[in-house]
Motif scaffolding. Structure first.
Motif, PDB file in Angstrom:
ATOM      1  N   PHE A  24      -0.148  -1.849  -4.966  1.00  0.00           N
ATOM      2  CA  PHE A  24       0.682  -2.680  -5.836  1.00  0.00           C
ATOM      3  C   PHE A  24       0.498  -4.153  -5.482  1.00  0.00           C
ATOM      4  CE2 PHE A  24       2.835   1.423  -5.668  1.00  0.00           C
ATOM      5  CZ  PHE A  24       3.119   1.659  -7.011  1.00  0.00           C
ATOM      6  N   GLU A  83       0.812  -1.213   0.000  1.00  0.00           N
ATOM      7  CA  GLU A  83       0.000   0.000   0.000  1.00  0.00           C
ATOM      8  C   GLU A  83       0.850   1.270   0.000  1.00  0.00           C
ATOM      9  OE1 GLU A  83      -3.703  -0.367   2.578  1.00  0.00           O
ATOM     10  OE2 GLU A  83      -2.497  -2.030   3.344  1.00  0.00           O
ATOM     11  N   PHE A  84       0.484   2.203  -0.871  1.00  0.00           N
ATOM     12  CA  PHE A  84       1.130   3.510  -0.994  1.00  0.00           C
ATOM     13  C   PHE A  84       0.215   4.525  -0.311  1.00  0.00           C
ATOM     14  CE2 PHE A  84       3.044   6.602  -4.421  1.00  0.00           C
ATOM     15  CZ  PHE A  84       3.550   7.389  -3.402  1.00  0.00           C
ATOM     16  N   VAL A  90       4.700   6.460 -10.587  1.00  0.00           N
ATOM     17  CA  VAL A  90       3.294   6.815 -10.455  1.00  0.00           C
ATOM     18  C   VAL A  90       3.143   8.290 -10.803  1.00  0.00           C
ATOM     19  CG1 VAL A  90       1.289   6.951  -8.936  1.00  0.00           C
ATOM     20  CG2 VAL A  90       2.965   5.118  -8.619  1.00  0.00           C
ATOM     21  N   ASN A 105     -10.283  -4.410  -4.463  1.00  0.00           N
ATOM     22  CA  ASN A 105     -10.275  -2.966  -4.191  1.00  0.00           C
ATOM     23  C   ASN A 105     -10.902  -2.625  -2.844  1.00  0.00           C
ATOM     24  OD1 ASN A 105      -9.032  -2.147  -6.672  1.00  0.00           O
ATOM     25  ND2 ASN A 105     -10.995  -2.498  -7.698  1.00  0.00           N
ATOM     26  N   LEU A 140      -3.349   5.209  -1.716  1.00  0.00           N
ATOM     27  CA  LEU A 140      -3.449   5.968  -2.966  1.00  0.00           C
ATOM     28  C   LEU A 140      -3.301   5.032  -4.151  1.00  0.00           C
ATOM     29  CD1 LEU A 140      -1.080   8.926  -2.046  1.00  0.00           C
ATOM     30  CD2 LEU A 140      -3.576   8.969  -2.012  1.00  0.00           C
ATOM     31  N   VAL A 141      -2.372   4.088  -4.011  1.00  0.00           N
ATOM     32  CA  VAL A 141      -2.113   3.071  -5.025  1.00  0.00           C
ATOM     33  C   VAL A 141      -1.880   1.762  -4.293  1.00  0.00           C
ATOM     34  CG1 VAL A 141      -0.626   2.350  -6.935  1.00  0.00           C
ATOM     35  CG2 VAL A 141      -1.008   4.773  -6.527  1.00  0.00           C
ATOM     36  N   TYR A 179      -6.033  -5.772  -3.594  1.00  0.00           N
ATOM     37  CA  TYR A 179      -6.113  -4.876  -4.744  1.00  0.00           C
ATOM     38  C   TYR A 179      -6.981  -5.431  -5.862  1.00  0.00           C
ATOM     39  CZ  TYR A 179      -2.765  -7.712  -7.433  1.00  0.00           C
ATOM     40  OH  TYR A 179      -2.143  -8.728  -8.122  1.00  0.00           O
ATOM     41  N   PRO A 239      -2.328  10.573  -7.353  1.00  0.00           N
ATOM     42  CA  PRO A 239      -2.003   9.837  -8.577  1.00  0.00           C
ATOM     43  C   PRO A 239      -2.957  10.204  -9.709  1.00  0.00           C
ATOM     44  CG  PRO A 239      -1.923   8.370  -6.689  1.00  0.00           C
ATOM     45  CD  PRO A 239      -2.488   9.663  -6.195  1.00  0.00           C
ATOM     46  N   ASP A 296      -2.326   5.092 -13.827  1.00  0.00           N
ATOM     47  CA  ASP A 296      -1.892   3.800 -13.312  1.00  0.00           C
ATOM     48  C   ASP A 296      -0.374   3.783 -13.136  1.00  0.00           C
ATOM     49  OD1 ASP A 296      -2.058   1.222 -12.419  1.00  0.00           O
ATOM     50  OD2 ASP A 296      -2.381   0.324 -14.392  1.00  0.00           O
ATOM     51  N   TRP A 297       0.111   2.882 -12.274  1.00  0.00           N
ATOM     52  CA  TRP A 297       1.550   2.774 -12.072  1.00  0.00           C
ATOM     53  C   TRP A 297       2.216   2.190 -13.312  1.00  0.00           C
ATOM     54  CZ3 TRP A 297       3.958  -2.043 -12.104  1.00  0.00           C
ATOM     55  CH2 TRP A 297       3.161  -3.166 -11.896  1.00  0.00           C
TER      56      TRP A 297
END
Length: 595
Positions: free
Chosen positions: A335, A286-287, A383, A308, A332-333, A305, A390, A393-394
């Motif tokens: 992975f 997790e970011f 990112v 979600n 935020l993102v 993820y 963001p 997408d990464w």
């Protein structure tokens, strides 16, 4: 008259030539300013092994420094690298390029502080000081203008007495970040996996409330200049974040950002709820944007993820579907699991194309526990950010570190990216932790023309590289061939008694299906195959008392294949057993007590 005309013609020609040259010079300068390549050194052959977006190049600054961790670049271009397990007990290395060819001409070790070399991570420059950490300390030393190596004594700022911590000393890497108000942020990782009553033991429930949260699994705020602080001198800024190695203060947003290393071994501890594929990809890394008072939810929840959402950990009543009733900090993102984010940097330079401005670069060090699927991570991600969040997408920014197609074991990877820093001209520097290689990445293309075409190849790598893509549950299982070979051996040596379906005969021979003997200690399982078993036992609530003869005549490879097959099938859903494990147990049986 003729002569005069010729002279005038000559002068006119010269003026035209000079005008043309002047225009060419202006165009040339304009192009250099546009592509940002003025004064940049030549790239290394094949970019030092890296794959980069179109227009980017890399030069190898240094190689074979040792186990390099984080790094920092001074305003004059000098590079400082924090080392792990330094050979000469001097935990830092300084590098200088004296002829501007991009390669370090001077490499010098230094350090006047005690350094066990274990998990030393941080290396940052702040207010004219070089800040760095060991396993349990945060130090700083004054940089002397013009001097490569600091001349002053190292000053101890924060001391962590982890050796006497009753909870343990795992996840004690200490990255650091600074705001503009004189504060320094230091995470204290969780000593356990998920605060279990019995840490990392299959089926063990979690402690609620978790006693570790008072002093672990969070971020503490300290003074950036006060000496001899302990954790009690700091203020807990955020909690519920298991382990942080990648962390940075975003000056534009005036906020702290960090990435969490997620928990381990879903399938090993709760095979009824998770299969090996889910365990390889979950939980998400997790970011976070970490604000004061944030609670990331560890150890009670994790982030899926693919769904979600935050879900309850099985140690706290979860089953892969249940959601918590309490709200926690959202990423935020998110992975894929076990990418191991180990550094974070927000790009503030002007050399790169505009789309990289203010965006986040992340060094993914790479996993160790994704078996039976390829290990994941081992690249530099990006990112894009806009308005502090963001905006897409990464992406994969730099790849090629592993040097192999499929990373079955962590040791297969040639390089593991670790640190990120920016030079005074906007170049980015990457370090890696296996051999100590440093790259400098530069942009030499036309910034105005940078777009999707320059990113196509990197997007393809994201979708196809085994260490980055989402693995296919069947095709990418690296044990598939082993399982097939093990099935043949099982049919020859085991199926007569335990039956082809692994259910046993119900009377004399116990089942292998969902068996506590198969799911239990691998050492005990290998010993049973090698040495046999006699006397009464209970399997799945049913008693058995038949002799199993020793099978020590089988080779280490054969036993490995059979047990890999058994552990992968019959509702066991477990990772395999390697020939090396069998060899070690054969040499030193030390059988575990029988149930």
């Amino acid at each position: 008259m003729t002569l005069r005309i010729r002279l005038l013609s000559s002068v006119s020609t010269r003026v035209k030539i000079l005008s043309f040259l002047g225009l060419a010079f202006i165009i040339s300068i304009s192009f250099i300013r546009s592509n940002g390549s003025a004064g940049l050194p030549d790239k290394s052959p094949n970019n030092g092994g890296l794959f980069l977006p179109g227009g980017f190049e890399a030069v190898v600054v240094a190689d074979s420094l040792g186990k390099a961790r984080h790094l920092a670049v001074n305003s004059n271009g000098d590079i400082y690298v924090k080392m792990r397990n330094p050979i000469n007990k001097m935990g830092s290395i300084a590098l200088r390029d004296t002829d501007n060819d991009g390669k370090a001409d001077i490499v010098q070790s230094f350090g006047d502080y005690p350094d066990e070399g274990n998990y030393g991570t941080a290396m940052r420059i702040h207010k004219g000081y070089l800040y760095f950490t060991t396993a349990g300390e945060v130090f700083r030393t004054k940089l002397t203008p013009g001097k490569l190596v600091p001349e002053g004594k190292s000053e101890l700022l924060v001391k962590d007495d982890y050796r006497n911590d009753p909870h343990g000393s795992s996840h004690i890497a200490k990255p650091i970040a600074f705001d503009d108000k004189g504060n320094m942020y230091v995470p204290f990782g969780s000593p356990s996996d998920v605060c279990g009553i019995k840490d990392r033991q299959p089926g063990s429930l979690g402690q609620d409330p978790c006693p570790e949260l008072a002093e672990h699994a969070g971020v503490w705020k300290f003074s950036d200049s006060k000496p001899n602080q302990t954790q009690k001198d700091g203020v807990r800024y955020a909690t519920g974040i298991r382990s942080i190695v990648a962390m940075e203060w975003n000056k534009k947003e005036n906020a702290l950002f960090a990435l969490q290393h997620g928990r381990d071994d879903f399938v090993r501890q709760f095979p009824d709820y998770y299969n090996p594929w889910q365990s390889a990809l979950l939980p998400a890394e997790e970011f976070f944007k970490v604000t004061e008072g944030s609670d990331g939810g560890w150890p009670y929840v994790y982030y899926d993820y693919m769904q979600n959402k935050k879900l309850l950990n099985p140690e706290y009543g979860g089953d892969g579907k249940k959601e918590p009733t309490k709200k926690y900090l959202q990423p935020l993102v998110a992975f894929p699991g076990h990418f191991a984010p180990n550094d974070l940097f927000f790009y503030t330079g002007n050399q790169f194309p505009d789309r990289y401005k203010d965006g986040a670069f992340v060094a993914f060090h790479g996993s160790t526990i994704r078996a039976p699927y390829p290990q994941g991570g081992y690249f530099i991600g990006f990112v894009p950010f806009k308005n502090g969040a963001p905006s897409g997408d990464w992406e994969v920014f730099a790849d090629g570190f592993p040097g192999v197609d499929t990373i079955v074991n962590t040791s297969n990877a040639m390089y593991r990216p670790m640190g990120i820093a920016m030079g005074p001209d906007g170049s980015l520097y990457f370090s890696e932790s296996e051999k100590g290689k440093i790259w400098r990445v530069m942009y030499k293309g036309d910034k105005k023309k940078f777009g999707p075409a320059q990113l196509t190849a990197m997007q393809k790598r994201k979708e196809t590289q085994p260490h980055i893509k989402t693995p296919d549950i069947v095709k990418d299982n690296v044990n598939t061939a082993k399982i097939a070979a093990g099935g043949k051996l099982y049919s020859t040596y085991c199926a007569t008694c335990h039956q082809a379906d692994g259910k046993g005969d119900g009377t004399r021979f116990p089942p292998l299906e969902n068996s506590e003997y198969v799911k239990g200690d691998p050492r005990r399982l290998v010993n049973i195959v090698l040495n046999g078993l006699s006397g009464p036992i209970t399997v799945n609530g049913v008693g058995y008392n038949e002799v199993m003869p020793p099978n020590s005549y089988l080779t280490d490879d054969q036993i490995s294949l059979i047990l890999t097959y058994v552990r992968a099938n019959f509702k066991n859903n477990l990772n395999g057993i390697t020939p090396q494990q069998v060899a070690r147990i054969r040499a030193n049986p030390n059988p575990a007590p029988r149930n």
